[in-house]
Design an enzyme around this catalytic site. Structure first.
Site, mmCIF file in Angstrom:
data_model
loop_
_atom_site.group_PDB
_atom_site.id
_atom_site.type_symbol
_atom_site.label_atom_id
_atom_site.label_comp_id
_atom_site.label_asym_id
_atom_site.label_seq_id
_atom_site.Cartn_x
_atom_site.Cartn_y
_atom_site.Cartn_z
ATOM 1 N N MET A 10 66.880 1.902 13.283
ATOM 2 C CA MET A 10 66.792 3.240 12.655
ATOM 3 C C MET A 10 68.145 3.640 12.040
ATOM 4 O O MET A 10 68.756 4.611 12.468
ATOM 5 C CB MET A 10 66.347 4.267 13.691
ATOM 6 C CG MET A 10 64.974 3.970 14.303
ATOM 7 S SD MET A 10 64.647 4.929 15.789
ATOM 8 C CE MET A 10 65.677 4.087 16.983
ATOM 9 N N GLN A 52 59.366 11.728 11.134
ATOM 10 C CA GLN A 52 60.433 12.719 10.957
ATOM 11 C C GLN A 52 60.068 13.701 9.847
ATOM 12 O O GLN A 52 60.133 14.927 10.030
ATOM 13 C CB GLN A 52 61.754 12.028 10.605
ATOM 14 C CG GLN A 52 62.397 11.241 11.706
ATOM 15 C CD GLN A 52 63.653 10.525 11.216
ATOM 16 O OE1 GLN A 52 63.852 10.331 10.011
ATOM 17 N NE2 GLN A 52 64.503 10.127 12.139
ATOM 18 N N THR A 83 71.224 5.670 16.963
ATOM 19 C CA THR A 83 71.014 6.655 15.913
ATOM 20 C C THR A 83 71.350 8.026 16.467
ATOM 21 O O THR A 83 71.076 8.308 17.640
ATOM 22 C CB THR A 83 69.558 6.651 15.413
ATOM 23 O OG1 THR A 83 69.276 7.857 14.705
ATOM 24 C CG2 THR A 83 68.584 6.540 16.563
ATOM 25 N N ASN A 84 71.937 8.874 15.655
ATOM 26 C CA ASN A 84 72.209 10.254 16.077
ATOM 27 C C ASN A 84 70.950 11.110 16.009
ATOM 28 O O ASN A 84 70.615 11.838 16.946
ATOM 29 C CB ASN A 84 73.298 10.885 15.198
ATOM 30 C CG ASN A 84 74.676 10.345 15.473
ATOM 31 O OD1 ASN A 84 75.424 10.863 16.276
ATOM 32 N ND2 ASN A 84 75.044 9.272 14.773
ATOM 33 N N THR A 85 70.238 11.041 14.888
ATOM 34 C CA THR A 85 69.106 11.934 14.644
ATOM 35 C C THR A 85 68.048 11.846 15.732
ATOM 36 O O THR A 85 67.529 12.869 16.194
ATOM 37 C CB THR A 85 68.471 11.636 13.278
ATOM 38 O OG1 THR A 85 69.425 11.903 12.242
ATOM 39 C CG2 THR A 85 67.232 12.485 13.049
ATOM 40 N N CYS A 197 76.071 10.236 11.569
ATOM 41 C CA CYS A 197 74.949 9.346 11.255
ATOM 42 C C CYS A 197 75.514 7.943 11.340
ATOM 43 O O CYS A 197 76.591 7.676 10.799
ATOM 44 C CB CYS A 197 74.391 9.630 9.867
ATOM 45 S SG CYS A 197 73.185 8.405 9.341
ATOM 46 N N THR A 198 74.820 7.056 12.013
ATOM 47 C CA THR A 198 75.400 5.748 12.292
ATOM 48 C C THR A 198 75.539 4.859 11.067
ATOM 49 O O THR A 198 76.162 3.800 11.138
ATOM 50 C CB THR A 198 74.587 5.018 13.386
ATOM 51 O OG1 THR A 198 73.204 4.962 13.005
ATOM 52 C CG2 THR A 198 74.714 5.731 14.718
ATOM 53 N N GLU A 199 74.990 5.285 9.927
ATOM 54 C CA GLU A 199 75.170 4.524 8.681
ATOM 55 C C GLU A 199 76.389 4.967 7.870
ATOM 56 O O GLU A 199 76.834 4.228 6.979
ATOM 57 C CB GLU A 199 73.926 4.641 7.785
ATOM 58 C CG GLU A 199 72.743 3.810 8.221
ATOM 59 C CD GLU A 199 71.941 4.487 9.316
ATOM 60 O OE1 GLU A 199 71.205 3.796 10.035
ATOM 61 O OE2 GLU A 199 72.053 5.733 9.454
#
Length: 232
Positions: A10, A52, A83-85, A197-199
């Site tokens: 994700m 989501q 993932t943060n979200t 956000c991990t991206e």
């Protein structure tokens, strides 16, 4: 060494970064041919993103809870959600298993606390920037003041995450805009900025901001290795 249960996919782009950091940190700590003990459950992000967008968080939480249960059965000693979200459904995951979940906001806040900062900017998906599940934890549990960009910039950050970074696209024009947004947050008093956000770590580095950046991907993965190697 404990076994890390990694819930990923994700996106897979940032999950791959997690996997690399986990192994690099174990090798750094132990040397030689050592690598991390990891079991990975990689979800199909297309399914998660649709839930989501539709606001069907309970259903998304159920999928992640099932992933957590699978990792627990596979021998994981604790869980890392890459993932943060999706920490919006952290409680569903925690209720589904007996092993602990290492919350990404706590790992990040601890690092900020160690640096002695009180006011930070937050760049993330719209969900993470605008809802209480993440910002509220940083404020209520850790006493941090958290500021976010104005709406147009929040929309831009969200769009870049989903339409570019999660698809492996690195756009120099987007990087330039991120620099401007981070400069604005610094001008508003942010002593540091959370890459929530991990991206985002794929797009910007410490050289793109005038204040310290807190890369949640790096911080979370490092904390996981610390927990995996910690003596009981």
């Amino acid at each position: 060494m404990k076994t890390i249960g990694l819930i990923g996919g994700m996106s897979w782009e940032s999950t791959a970064i997690y996997y690399r950091i986990l192994n690099e940190e174990v090798k750094l700590a132990l040397g030689g041919l050592h690598s991390a003990r990891v079991v990975l459950y990689s979800l199909n992000f297309d399914e998660i993103e649709k839930l989501q967008s539709a606001g069907r968080w309970d259903e998304a939480g159920l999928l992640l809870a099932q992933a957590a249960q699978a990792l627990s059965r596979a021998g994981a000693d604790f869980l890392v959600l890459a993932t943060n979200t999706m920490h919006k459904v952290a409680s569903q995951i925690e209720q589904a298993v007996a092993i602990p979940l290492l919350h990404i906001a706590d790992a990040t806040a601890q690092r900020i606390h160690d640096e002695g900062l009180k006011k930070v900017g937050l760049l993330a998906t719209r969900f993470t920037m605008e809802e209480a599940f993440y910002r509220g934890r940083l404020t209520d549990k850790w006493g941090l003041e958290v500021i976010t960009p104005e709406k147009n910039d929040r929309d831009f950050v969200h769009q870049v995450i989903y339409q570019e970074l999660c698809q492996g696209v690195i756009n120099p024009e987007s990087r330039a805009r991120f620099r401007e947004i981070m400069a604005t947050l610094a001008a508003q008093g942010a002593e540091g900025i959370i890459l929530g956000c991990t991206e985002i770590t794929m797009l910007v580095t410490v050289n793109d901001a005038s204040v310290p950046l807190f890369d949640t991907t790096q911080i979370h993965a490092q904390w996981a290795v610390h927990q995996a190697l910690k003596e009981e």
